[in-house]
Design an enzyme around this catalytic site. Sequence first.
Site, PDB file in Angstrom:
ATOM      1  N   CYS A 104       0.825  -1.208   0.000  1.00  0.00           N
ATOM      2  CA  CYS A 104       0.000   0.000   0.000  1.00  0.00           C
ATOM      3  C   CYS A 104       0.861   1.261   0.000  1.00  0.00           C
ATOM      4  O   CYS A 104       2.001   1.258   0.461  1.00  0.00           O
ATOM      5  CB  CYS A 104      -0.891   0.029   1.238  1.00  0.00           C
ATOM      6  N   GLU A 107       0.621   3.870   1.863  1.00  0.00           N
ATOM      7  CA  GLU A 107       0.979   4.346   3.205  1.00  0.00           C
ATOM      8  C   GLU A 107       2.253   3.670   3.708  1.00  0.00           C
ATOM      9  O   GLU A 107       3.120   4.304   4.302  1.00  0.00           O
ATOM     10  CB  GLU A 107      -0.160   4.072   4.196  1.00  0.00           C
TER      11      GLU A 107
HETATM   12 ZN   LIG Z   1      -2.921  -0.503   3.394  1.00  0.00          ZN
END
Ligand SMILES: [Zn+2]
Length: 146
Positions: free
Chosen positions: A58, A60
């Site tokens: 991801c 993040e």
């Molecule tokens: Zn994530």
Amino acid sequence: MSELKKEDAALLAKARKVTKQAYAPYSNFFVGAVARLSNGEMVAGTNQENASYPVGICAERVLLGTAATLYPGVSIDTMAISYDSNEVKSDHPISPCGMCRQSLLEYETRTGAPIRLILAGQEGKIYIVKTISYLLPFAFNSNELI
Ligand SMILES: [Zn+2]
């Protein structure tokens, strides 16, 4: 957007723009995250998928890894997260997945400062969350391991 402070609006604009750098040929869901660190530096991340799906990561957590590598020990003041898609409208706030919430919480703990989140699509409502711990109540943390 017009209600945001100038620096927050600029951070969100960068998060929206950086979605173009995501590698998401399987989901067509392009996530961008940009953070302002306590030392004034900016760090970005985008989701990076893989044909072997679990290998993807991801936006993040790409950002957290980059921040920890380039600026070890420096806390994150604010992180803006946005998305774009070829298949659905990007008109509401996006929220970090469970795995990212856990990683963000640990980053908060290890740097000793809350990570403020700005969550948004390319348009529509914008949510501001004062700390990731609001998104992960009763979290598992390192205190359990001591
Ligand atoms: Zn994530």
